[in-house]
Design a protein around this motif. Sequence first.
Motif, PDB file in Angstrom:
ATOM      1  N   SER A  31       2.260  10.308   2.487  1.00 15.65           N
ATOM      2  CA  SER A  31       3.054  10.629   1.302  1.00 15.65           C
ATOM      3  C   SER A  31       2.863   9.544   0.257  1.00 15.65           C
ATOM      4  O   SER A  31       3.146   8.380   0.510  1.00 15.65           O
ATOM      5  CB  SER A  31       4.532  10.720   1.678  1.00 15.65           C
ATOM      6  N   HIS A  32       2.409   9.933  -0.912  1.00 19.07           N
ATOM      7  CA  HIS A  32       2.240   8.959  -1.986  1.00 19.07           C
ATOM      8  C   HIS A  32       3.573   8.612  -2.641  1.00 19.07           C
ATOM      9  O   HIS A  32       3.612   7.875  -3.618  1.00 19.07           O
ATOM     10  CB  HIS A  32       1.242   9.480  -3.022  1.00 19.07           C
ATOM     11  N   ASN A  33       4.652   9.134  -2.074  1.00 18.17           N
ATOM     12  CA  ASN A  33       5.985   8.818  -2.573  1.00 18.17           C
ATOM     13  C   ASN A  33       6.602   7.628  -1.850  1.00 18.17           C
ATOM     14  O   ASN A  33       7.778   7.324  -2.066  1.00 18.17           O
ATOM     15  CB  ASN A  33       6.907  10.036  -2.458  1.00 18.17           C
ATOM     16  N   VAL A  71       5.876   3.467  -0.446  1.00  9.97           N
ATOM     17  CA  VAL A  71       5.049   2.272  -0.500  1.00  9.97           C
ATOM     18  C   VAL A  71       5.527   1.321   0.593  1.00  9.97           C
ATOM     19  O   VAL A  71       6.725   1.230   0.875  1.00  9.97           O
ATOM     20  CB  VAL A  71       5.089   1.613  -1.905  1.00  9.97           C
ATOM     21  N   TYR A 128       3.879  -0.538 -10.043  1.00 11.00           N
ATOM     22  CA  TYR A 128       4.467   0.481  -9.170  1.00 11.00           C
ATOM     23  C   TYR A 128       5.805   0.859  -9.781  1.00 11.00           C
ATOM     24  O   TYR A 128       6.674   0.009  -9.952  1.00 11.00           O
ATOM     25  CB  TYR A 128       4.686  -0.071  -7.756  1.00 11.00           C
ATOM     26  N   CYS A 145       0.849  -1.197   0.000  1.00  7.46           N
ATOM     27  CA  CYS A 145       0.000   0.000   0.000  1.00  7.46           C
ATOM     28  C   CYS A 145       0.878   1.238   0.000  1.00  7.46           C
ATOM     29  O   CYS A 145       2.019   1.204   0.430  1.00  7.46           O
ATOM     30  CB  CYS A 145      -0.944   0.016   1.193  1.00  7.46           C
ATOM     31  N   THR A 146       0.314   2.335  -0.499  1.00  4.43           N
ATOM     32  CA  THR A 146       1.028   3.602  -0.441  1.00  4.43           C
ATOM     33  C   THR A 146       0.785   4.238   0.916  1.00  4.43           C
ATOM     34  O   THR A 146      -0.212   3.966   1.577  1.00  4.43           O
ATOM     35  CB  THR A 146       0.585   4.562  -1.551  1.00  4.43           C
ATOM     36  N   SER A 147       1.693   5.089   1.310  1.00  3.63           N
ATOM     37  CA  SER A 147       1.591   5.787   2.586  1.00  3.63           C
ATOM     38  C   SER A 147       0.439   6.781   2.548  1.00  3.63           C
ATOM     39  O   SER A 147       0.195   7.432   1.533  1.00  3.63           O
ATOM     40  CB  SER A 147       2.904   6.526   2.860  1.00  3.63           C
ATOM     41  N   ARG A 206       9.840   6.660  -3.532  1.00  2.72           N
ATOM     42  CA  ARG A 206       9.956   6.979  -4.955  1.00  2.72           C
ATOM     43  C   ARG A 206      11.089   7.973  -5.160  1.00  2.72           C
ATOM     44  O   ARG A 206      11.179   8.974  -4.469  1.00  2.72           O
ATOM     45  CB  ARG A 206       8.654   7.578  -5.470  1.00  2.72           C
TER      46      ARG A 206
END
Length: 89
Positions: A22-24, A26, A61, A17-19, A84
């Motif tokens: 922050s979508h940066n 996982v 991803y 899952c992504t955080s 990321r």
Amino acid sequence: MKLETSGGKTFDIKVICTSLRSHNKVLIELEDSRALEDIAKDFDGIETMRTYEVEGIYQMYEGFSKLVGLQRMDSNTVRLTLERVMQNE
């Protein structure tokens, strides 16, 4: 669920899952009894990952190539956090 990395490795995973903050980042949880150093080598620096439950239907991803967290949760469960990395970094 299966996770396949650009490094050619495939893992059975419990969660990805992504955080929320922050979508940066996982988060991945998997069962692995190997030494943490060996697990880290399989994930640090990868370019892409894809997950699938049915072959041919997957979620991709990209860019999560920097391993920023690795911890053993219990005897066999490991939690990884990948960040990321932007192209210009």
